[in-house]
Design a protein around this motif. Structure first.
Motif, PDB file in Angstrom:
ATOM      1  N   LYS A 187       0.831  -1.200   0.000  1.00  0.00           N
ATOM      2  CA  LYS A 187       0.000   0.000   0.000  1.00  0.00           C
ATOM      3  C   LYS A 187       0.869   1.255   0.000  1.00  0.00           C
ATOM      4  CE  LYS A 187      -3.730   2.388   2.449  1.00  0.00           C
ATOM      5  NZ  LYS A 187      -4.749   2.324   3.526  1.00  0.00           N
ATOM      6  N   PHE A 188       1.933   1.226   0.754  1.00  0.00           N
ATOM      7  CA  PHE A 188       2.834   2.371   0.818  1.00  0.00           C
ATOM      8  C   PHE A 188       3.455   2.648  -0.550  1.00  0.00           C
ATOM      9  CE2 PHE A 188       7.020   4.258   1.281  1.00  0.00           C
ATOM     10  CZ  PHE A 188       6.804   5.302   2.163  1.00  0.00           C
ATOM     11  N   ASN A 189       4.001   1.608  -1.182  1.00  0.00           N
ATOM     12  CA  ASN A 189       4.654   1.778  -2.479  1.00  0.00           C
ATOM     13  C   ASN A 189       3.659   2.278  -3.525  1.00  0.00           C
ATOM     14  OD1 ASN A 189       6.985   0.825  -1.265  1.00  0.00           O
ATOM     15  ND2 ASN A 189       6.697  -1.281  -1.998  1.00  0.00           N
ATOM     16  N   THR A 190       2.446   1.723  -3.495  1.00  0.00           N
ATOM     17  CA  THR A 190       1.418   2.149  -4.443  1.00  0.00           C
ATOM     18  C   THR A 190       1.042   3.609  -4.227  1.00  0.00           C
ATOM     19  OG1 THR A 190       0.513  -0.093  -4.627  1.00  0.00           O
ATOM     20  CG2 THR A 190      -0.937   1.720  -5.251  1.00  0.00           C
ATOM     21  N   ALA A 191       0.901   4.013  -2.969  1.00  0.00           N
ATOM     22  CA  ALA A 191       0.542   5.396  -2.669  1.00  0.00           C
ATOM     23  C   ALA A 191       1.636   6.361  -3.123  1.00  0.00           C
ATOM     24  CB  ALA A 191       0.277   5.561  -1.175  1.00  0.00           C
ATOM     25  N   MET A 192       2.880   5.976  -2.948  1.00  0.00           N
ATOM     26  CA  MET A 192       3.974   6.828  -3.389  1.00  0.00           C
ATOM     27  C   MET A 192       3.945   7.018  -4.904  1.00  0.00           C
ATOM     28  SD  MET A 192       5.825   8.033  -0.870  1.00  0.00           S
ATOM     29  CE  MET A 192       7.269   8.561  -1.783  1.00  0.00           C
ATOM     30  N   VAL A 193       3.655   5.944  -5.618  1.00  0.00           N
ATOM     31  CA  VAL A 193       3.671   5.997  -7.086  1.00  0.00           C
ATOM     32  C   VAL A 193       2.413   6.657  -7.640  1.00  0.00           C
ATOM     33  CG1 VAL A 193       3.633   4.582  -9.183  1.00  0.00           C
ATOM     34  CG2 VAL A 193       5.224   4.026  -7.328  1.00  0.00           C
ATOM     35  N   GLU A 194       1.248   6.317  -7.080  1.00  0.00           N
ATOM     36  CA  GLU A 194      -0.014   6.784  -7.665  1.00  0.00           C
ATOM     37  C   GLU A 194      -0.493   8.123  -7.113  1.00  0.00           C
ATOM     38  OE1 GLU A 194      -2.943   3.718  -7.383  1.00  0.00           O
ATOM     39  OE2 GLU A 194      -1.820   2.332  -8.681  1.00  0.00           O
ATOM     40  N   LEU A 195      -0.079   8.484  -5.908  1.00  0.00           N
ATOM     41  CA  LEU A 195      -0.524   9.747  -5.324  1.00  0.00           C
ATOM     42  C   LEU A 195       0.567  10.823  -5.347  1.00  0.00           C
ATOM     43  CD1 LEU A 195      -2.472   8.473  -2.173  1.00  0.00           C
ATOM     44  CD2 LEU A 195      -3.360   8.971  -4.453  1.00  0.00           C
ATOM     45  N   VAL A 196       1.767  10.456  -4.927  1.00  0.00           N
ATOM     46  CA  VAL A 196       2.836  11.447  -4.790  1.00  0.00           C
ATOM     47  C   VAL A 196       3.511  11.742  -6.126  1.00  0.00           C
ATOM     48  CG1 VAL A 196       5.015  11.989  -3.649  1.00  0.00           C
ATOM     49  CG2 VAL A 196       3.232  10.754  -2.399  1.00  0.00           C
ATOM     50  N   ARG A 197       3.871  10.705  -6.861  1.00  0.00           N
ATOM     51  CA  ARG A 197       4.650  10.909  -8.083  1.00  0.00           C
ATOM     52  C   ARG A 197       3.951  11.821  -9.100  1.00  0.00           C
ATOM     53  NH1 ARG A 197       6.092   9.038 -13.150  1.00  0.00           N
ATOM     54  NH2 ARG A 197       8.354   8.783 -13.493  1.00  0.00           N
ATOM     55  N   PRO A 198       2.642  11.657  -9.365  1.00  0.00           N
ATOM     56  CA  PRO A 198       1.997  12.566 -10.328  1.00  0.00           C
ATOM     57  C   PRO A 198       2.095  14.043  -9.918  1.00  0.00           C
ATOM     58  CG  PRO A 198       0.618  10.651  -9.947  1.00  0.00           C
ATOM     59  CD  PRO A 198       1.712  10.590  -8.925  1.00  0.00           C
TER      60      PRO A 198
END
Length: 340
Positions: free
Chosen positions: A316-327
């Motif tokens: 969940k952490f890795n997904t949130a970093m990629v899908e929420l933070v990176r954009p």
């Protein structure tokens, strides 16, 4: 630096090096002191992400490499053993250099080095626990160098958080009927604590939460020795660095209150909070989140996590970093490149 270590390069299916990838370890002088830095990413086009660990003095490189290595596909990840911790620990370093201001200056030198090496103008900061204080203070002072800030185990009013953590430990000991824990906790009394009393409180809190069992300790030791960057000779310095850094810096850091020091940030903000965090109780983190003024802010709950969402719920952490933070980071980078 006794064991600089090495890190494996990124290779494709045929065993050839992935073009424009980076995998390097170095020991640059930051603030006049050699400090261990590793940079890993599958593409130099990705935004840089600097990890700011907890403590003060506790390197978390091995945990991030074990649980969060997938982030290296979408970020260029910078692992940094801060002054006095992990591979950067040097018993000869003067304790007078272990101040919050010195750490902010060290981080600024690191940011400048990373931006020059990667050809970027800004970095994303992820701060955990003590690192969440360092990250917020840095982002407030140098907003032009920060694309976004992400915090977990997010400190707000540090003293209030310690009081809540102590109260929870006492209540948990009472609930469990643990007389030894109650005796020890009542003997040190409520905060403010010295570093020595903090060790007592945290040790009993970990025992009450089942974090000091033989299986848990064995699993942690295996993780800390599971990468080529690691060495069994690092273990002693990991603990020495943590203990000595905390002893030296606790009196200063435990008084910090970000609600008054940093009421506003000029960068996008994300808080990733563990619902079960009893080291930095999330009520204090939420109070800071609610009060903080920022161009955008988002709070994400990790329902099954304690103090370390990146390790407790890594997917969940890795997904949130990629899908929420990176954009958000990428969009800010594109905006910065537009002609005025």
């Amino acid at each position: 630096m006794r064991h600089l270590g090495k890190t494996l390069p990124f290779r494709g299916p045929e065993g050839t090096l992935v073009p424009d990838s980076i995998a390097e370890v170095s020991s640059p002088r930051l603030g006049g002191v050699e400090q261990w830095v590793m940079i890993r990413g599958e593409s130099l086009a990705n935004p840089p992400l600097i990890l700011l660990y907890g403590g003060p003095g506790l390197t978390e490189t091995r945990l991030f490499r074990h649980f969060n290595a997938p982030l290296e596909k979408r970020f260029t990840v910078v692992y940094w053993d801060q002054r006095g911790s992990g591979k950067s620990y040097d018993p000869r370093s003067p304790t007078s250099s272990m101040t919050v201001e010195r750490f902010i200056a060290d981080l600024d030198e690191l940011v400048e080095m990373v931006c020059k090496r990667l050809g970027k103008d800004r970095v994303t900061l992820y701060g955990h626990s003590w690192g969440s204080v360092l990250g917020v203070l840095y982002a407030a002072r140098f907003p032009q160098k920060v694309a976004a800030y992400v915090g977990s185990g997010q400190v707000g009013d540090w003293a209030a958080g310690e009081a809540a953590s102590y109260a929870f430990a006492v209540a948990e000991a009472e609930r469990a009927g643990n007389r030894r824990a109650l005796k020890a906790l009542r003997a040190i009394g409520p905060p403010p604590h010295s570093a020595e009393k903090l060790w007592t409180q945290r040790t009993w809190l970990m025992r009450l939460e089942g974090q000091l069992g033989p299986r848990r300790l064995w699993d942690t030791a295996r993780i800390f020795l599971s990468r080529p960057e690691s060495s069994i000779f690092d273990l002693r310095n990991i603990m020495r660095g943590f203990r000595s850094s905390l002893d030296v810096m606790w009196a200063e850091v435990s008084k910090l209150n970000l609600l008054t020091l940093v009421p506003a940030l000029q960068v996008p903000v994300f808080f990733f909070l563990g619902r079960r965090d009893h080291w930095v109780p999330p009520e204090g983190s939420v109070a800071y989140f609610d009060a903080l003024i920022a161009p955008s802010k988002r709070l994400v709950w990790f329902e099954q996590s304690g103090h370390e969402p990146f390790a407790d719920e890594p997917d969940k952490f890795n997904t949130a970093m990629v899908e929420l933070v990176r954009p958000v980071v990428v969009a800010r980078g594109l905006q910065a490149q537009r002609p005025s």
